[in-house]
Design an enzyme around this catalytic site. Structure first.
Site, PDB file in Angstrom:
ATOM      1  N   PRO A  11      11.662  14.848  70.841  1.00 56.23           N
ATOM      2  CA  PRO A  11      12.363  13.561  70.401  1.00 56.23           C
ATOM      3  C   PRO A  11      13.001  13.688  69.172  1.00 56.23           C
ATOM      4  O   PRO A  11      12.518  14.042  68.158  1.00 56.23           O
ATOM      5  CB  PRO A  11      10.966  12.586  70.401  1.00 56.23           C
ATOM      6  CG  PRO A  11       9.782  13.418  70.306  1.00 56.23           C
ATOM      7  CD  PRO A  11      10.192  14.714  70.743  1.00 56.23           C
ATOM      8  N   ASN A  12      14.196  12.946  69.293  1.00 55.62           N
ATOM      9  CA  ASN A  12      15.066  12.796  68.266  1.00 55.62           C
ATOM     10  C   ASN A  12      15.765  13.971  67.377  1.00 55.62           C
ATOM     11  O   ASN A  12      16.689  14.006  66.859  1.00 55.62           O
ATOM     12  CB  ASN A  12      14.394  12.145  66.999  1.00 55.62           C
ATOM     13  CG  ASN A  12      13.542  10.797  67.257  1.00 55.62           C
ATOM     14  OD1 ASN A  12      14.366   9.895  67.915  1.00 55.62           O
ATOM     15  ND2 ASN A  12      12.275  10.589  67.046  1.00 55.62           N
ATOM     16  N   ARG A  19      21.091  12.861  61.510  1.00 54.96           N
ATOM     17  CA  ARG A  19      19.834  12.248  61.457  1.00 54.96           C
ATOM     18  C   ARG A  19      18.908  12.547  59.958  1.00 54.96           C
ATOM     19  O   ARG A  19      18.843  13.855  59.898  1.00 54.96           O
ATOM     20  CB  ARG A  19      18.940  12.543  62.700  1.00 54.96           C
ATOM     21  CG  ARG A  19      17.197  12.242  62.375  1.00 54.96           C
ATOM     22  CD  ARG A  19      16.524  13.139  63.280  1.00 54.96           C
ATOM     23  NE  ARG A  19      15.017  12.570  63.171  1.00 54.96           N
ATOM     24  CZ  ARG A  19      13.974  13.259  63.477  1.00 54.96           C
ATOM     25  NH1 ARG A  19      14.306  14.498  63.998  1.00 54.96           N
ATOM     26  NH2 ARG A  19      12.834  12.878  63.277  1.00 54.96           N
ATOM     27  N   TYR A  24      16.626  16.928  57.179  1.00 51.07           N
ATOM     28  CA  TYR A  24      16.815  17.899  58.197  1.00 51.07           C
ATOM     29  C   TYR A  24      18.255  18.518  58.116  1.00 51.07           C
ATOM     30  O   TYR A  24      18.536  19.495  58.944  1.00 51.07           O
ATOM     31  CB  TYR A  24      16.900  17.126  59.654  1.00 51.07           C
ATOM     32  CG  TYR A  24      15.406  16.483  59.656  1.00 51.07           C
ATOM     33  CD1 TYR A  24      14.419  17.327  59.841  1.00 51.07           C
ATOM     34  CD2 TYR A  24      15.349  15.320  60.065  1.00 51.07           C
ATOM     35  CE1 TYR A  24      12.907  16.674  60.029  1.00 51.07           C
ATOM     36  CE2 TYR A  24      14.151  14.507  60.030  1.00 51.07           C
ATOM     37  CZ  TYR A  24      12.996  15.359  60.299  1.00 51.07           C
ATOM     38  OH  TYR A  24      11.602  14.982  60.309  1.00 51.07           O
ATOM     39  N   ASN A  75       9.876  23.008  69.165  1.00 49.97           N
ATOM     40  CA  ASN A  75       9.981  21.852  68.166  1.00 49.97           C
ATOM     41  C   ASN A  75       9.396  20.602  68.758  1.00 49.97           C
ATOM     42  O   ASN A  75      10.278  20.055  69.257  1.00 49.97           O
ATOM     43  CB  ASN A  75      11.240  21.858  67.239  1.00 49.97           C
ATOM     44  CG  ASN A  75      11.027  20.750  66.092  1.00 49.97           C
ATOM     45  OD1 ASN A  75      10.120  19.953  66.162  1.00 49.97           O
ATOM     46  ND2 ASN A  75      12.136  20.673  65.271  1.00 49.97           N
ATOM     47  N   ALA A  78       7.733  14.597  66.460  1.00 52.78           N
ATOM     48  CA  ALA A  78       6.643  13.675  66.221  1.00 52.78           C
ATOM     49  C   ALA A  78       5.490  13.754  67.142  1.00 52.78           C
ATOM     50  O   ALA A  78       4.292  13.743  66.830  1.00 52.78           O
ATOM     51  CB  ALA A  78       6.943  12.353  66.087  1.00 52.78           C
ATOM     52  N   HIS A  81       1.956  15.449  66.345  1.00 46.79           N
ATOM     53  CA  HIS A  81       0.980  15.091  65.265  1.00 46.79           C
ATOM     54  C   HIS A  81      -0.134  14.389  66.192  1.00 46.79           C
ATOM     55  O   HIS A  81      -1.186  14.058  65.587  1.00 46.79           O
ATOM     56  CB  HIS A  81       1.647  14.340  64.205  1.00 46.79           C
ATOM     57  CG  HIS A  81       2.872  14.745  63.804  1.00 46.79           C
ATOM     58  ND1 HIS A  81       2.568  15.949  62.845  1.00 46.79           N
ATOM     59  CD2 HIS A  81       4.059  14.389  63.329  1.00 46.79           C
ATOM     60  CE1 HIS A  81       3.635  16.430  62.403  1.00 46.79           C
ATOM     61  NE2 HIS A  81       4.943  15.357  62.477  1.00 46.79           N
ATOM     62  N   ASP A  88      -2.482  20.185  76.138  1.00 49.48           N
ATOM     63  CA  ASP A  88      -3.032  20.625  77.328  1.00 49.48           C
ATOM     64  C   ASP A  88      -2.021  21.227  78.062  1.00 49.48           C
ATOM     65  O   ASP A  88      -2.335  22.335  78.388  1.00 49.48           O
ATOM     66  CB  ASP A  88      -3.603  19.491  78.168  1.00 49.48           C
ATOM     67  CG  ASP A  88      -4.902  19.051  77.361  1.00 49.48           C
ATOM     68  OD1 ASP A  88      -5.535  19.759  76.624  1.00 49.48           O
ATOM     69  OD2 ASP A  88      -5.228  17.898  78.036  1.00 49.48           O
ATOM     70  N   GLU A  99       5.113  26.811  67.299  1.00 50.94           N
ATOM     71  CA  GLU A  99       5.407  25.536  66.820  1.00 50.94           C
ATOM     72  C   GLU A  99       6.250  25.697  65.788  1.00 50.94           C
ATOM     73  O   GLU A  99       6.153  26.533  64.822  1.00 50.94           O
ATOM     74  CB  GLU A  99       3.984  24.865  66.419  1.00 50.94           C
ATOM     75  CG  GLU A  99       4.489  23.437  66.047  1.00 50.94           C
ATOM     76  CD  GLU A  99       3.016  22.828  65.495  1.00 50.94           C
ATOM     77  OE1 GLU A  99       1.830  22.953  66.132  1.00 50.94           O
ATOM     78  OE2 GLU A  99       3.046  22.310  64.244  1.00 50.94           O
ATOM     79  N   HIS A 101       9.169  23.799  63.253  1.00 52.77           N
ATOM     80  CA  HIS A 101       9.533  22.436  62.245  1.00 52.77           C
ATOM     81  C   HIS A 101      10.848  23.152  61.440  1.00 52.77           C
ATOM     82  O   HIS A 101      10.578  23.831  60.656  1.00 52.77           O
ATOM     83  CB  HIS A 101       8.652  21.821  61.550  1.00 52.77           C
ATOM     84  CG  HIS A 101       7.372  21.617  62.655  1.00 52.77           C
ATOM     85  ND1 HIS A 101       7.373  20.546  63.569  1.00 52.77           N
ATOM     86  CD2 HIS A 101       6.162  22.297  62.841  1.00 52.77           C
ATOM     87  CE1 HIS A 101       6.330  20.545  64.084  1.00 52.77           C
ATOM     88  NE2 HIS A 101       5.490  21.378  63.659  1.00 52.77           N
ATOM     89  N   SER A 103      11.370  21.012  58.794  1.00 53.86           N
ATOM     90  CA  SER A 103      10.870  20.564  57.330  1.00 53.86           C
ATOM     91  C   SER A 103       9.533  21.119  57.387  1.00 53.86           C
ATOM     92  O   SER A 103       8.856  21.642  58.209  1.00 53.86           O
ATOM     93  CB  SER A 103      10.792  18.813  57.390  1.00 53.86           C
ATOM     94  OG  SER A 103      10.143  18.382  58.416  1.00 53.86           O
ATOM     95  N   ARG A 108       5.180  16.567  53.553  1.00 52.28           N
ATOM     96  CA  ARG A 108       5.696  15.194  53.576  1.00 52.28           C
ATOM     97  C   ARG A 108       4.722  14.341  53.922  1.00 52.28           C
ATOM     98  O   ARG A 108       3.393  14.648  53.377  1.00 52.28           O
ATOM     99  CB  ARG A 108       6.640  15.227  55.020  1.00 52.28           C
ATOM    100  CG  ARG A 108       7.751  16.228  54.782  1.00 52.28           C
ATOM    101  CD  ARG A 108       8.635  16.366  56.028  1.00 52.28           C
ATOM    102  NE  ARG A 108       9.197  14.912  56.099  1.00 52.28           N
ATOM    103  CZ  ARG A 108       9.848  14.804  57.322  1.00 52.28           C
ATOM    104  NH1 ARG A 108       9.922  15.667  58.242  1.00 52.28           N
ATOM    105  NH2 ARG A 108      10.177  13.689  57.392  1.00 52.28           N
TER     106      ARG A 108
HETATM  107  C1  DQA Z   1       9.909  17.865  62.882  1.00 50.48           C
HETATM  108  C2  DQA Z   1       8.847  17.240  61.960  1.00 50.48           C
HETATM  109  C3  DQA Z   1       8.214  16.040  62.716  1.00 50.48           C
HETATM  110  O1  DQA Z   1       7.148  15.515  61.665  1.00 50.48           O
HETATM  111  C4  DQA Z   1       9.158  14.946  62.857  1.00 50.48           C
HETATM  112  O2  DQA Z   1       8.654  14.037  63.369  1.00 50.48           O
HETATM  113  C5  DQA Z   1      10.421  15.672  63.461  1.00 50.48           C
HETATM  114  C6  DQA Z   1      10.843  16.842  62.893  1.00 50.48           C
HETATM  115  C7  DQA Z   1      10.490  19.042  61.946  1.00 50.48           C
HETATM  116  O3  DQA Z   1      11.261  19.765  62.650  1.00 50.48           O
HETATM  117  O4  DQA Z   1      10.617  19.132  60.833  1.00 50.48           O
HETATM  118  O5  DQA Z   1      10.984  15.001  64.615  1.00 50.48           O
HETATM  119  O6  DQA Z   1       9.383  18.673  63.794  1.00 50.48           O
END
Ligand code: DQA
Length: 146
Positions: A11-12, A19, A24, A75, A78, A81, A88, A99, A101, A103, A108
């Site tokens: 997401p996002n 954004r 980012y 990636n 959110a 978390h 699963d 995994e 990211h 950031s 953070r």
């Molecule tokens: C993220 C870190 C996550 O905490 C955040 O919700 C994101 C981006 C990152 O790529 O740093 O959407 O996955």
């Protein structure tokens, strides 16, 4: 031997480039995917890419990855978390998943320090901006080659 890696984004991340650019950066997701595709070609690795803002769609894509790709750079945004459903799904794929990211989530807010997915992933890369995808991709290909 040719291999296929799935770049999966949650997401996002479709908004990358505009954004929260102070966190980012200004590189778009299309830029990141194009960069990995060009890099992957030099390794004879095919790349598939999928982004969704919807948890169930990410789960469906992980299910579809079973037996069709060799590993996943993921990636989860959110969902990292708190999504036990994605945890699963990762475990069910029986694929190496990294995994990833942009950031450094550990530097953070407190809620980002916890990942419910890392324990079922091959490893975690965080904090290198768009290069996190490249680092994760290289580690995954190395893993597939050994
Ligand atoms: C993220 C870190 C996550 O905490 C955040 O919700 C994101 C981006 C990152 O790529 O740093 O959407 O996955």
């Amino acid at each position: 031997m040719s291999r296929t890696v799935l770049l999966l984004n949650g997401p996002n991340l479709n908004l990358l480039g505009t954004r929260e650019t102070e966190v980012y950066g200004t590189t778009t997701l299309d830029d990141i995917v194009a960069g990995i595709e060009a890099h992957a070609a030099t390794f004879d690795v095919a790349v598939e890419s999928y982004q969704s803002n919807i948890e169930g769609e990410l789960i469906d894509r992980l299910h579809a990855a079973r037996g069709t790709v060799d590993g996943v750079v993921f990636n989860p945004g959110a969902f990292t978390h708190y999504s036990y459903a994605l945890r699963d799904a990762i475990a069910a794929t029986d694929l190496p998943v990294i995994e990833t990211h942009l950031s450094n989530v550990h530097a953070r807010e407190e809620f980002r320090h916890r990942t419910v997915l890392a324990a079922v992933c091959l490893g975690v890369v965080a904090g290198f901006g768009p290069d996190s995808y490249r680092v994760a991709f290289d580690a995954l290909v190395r893993h597939l080659d050994t």
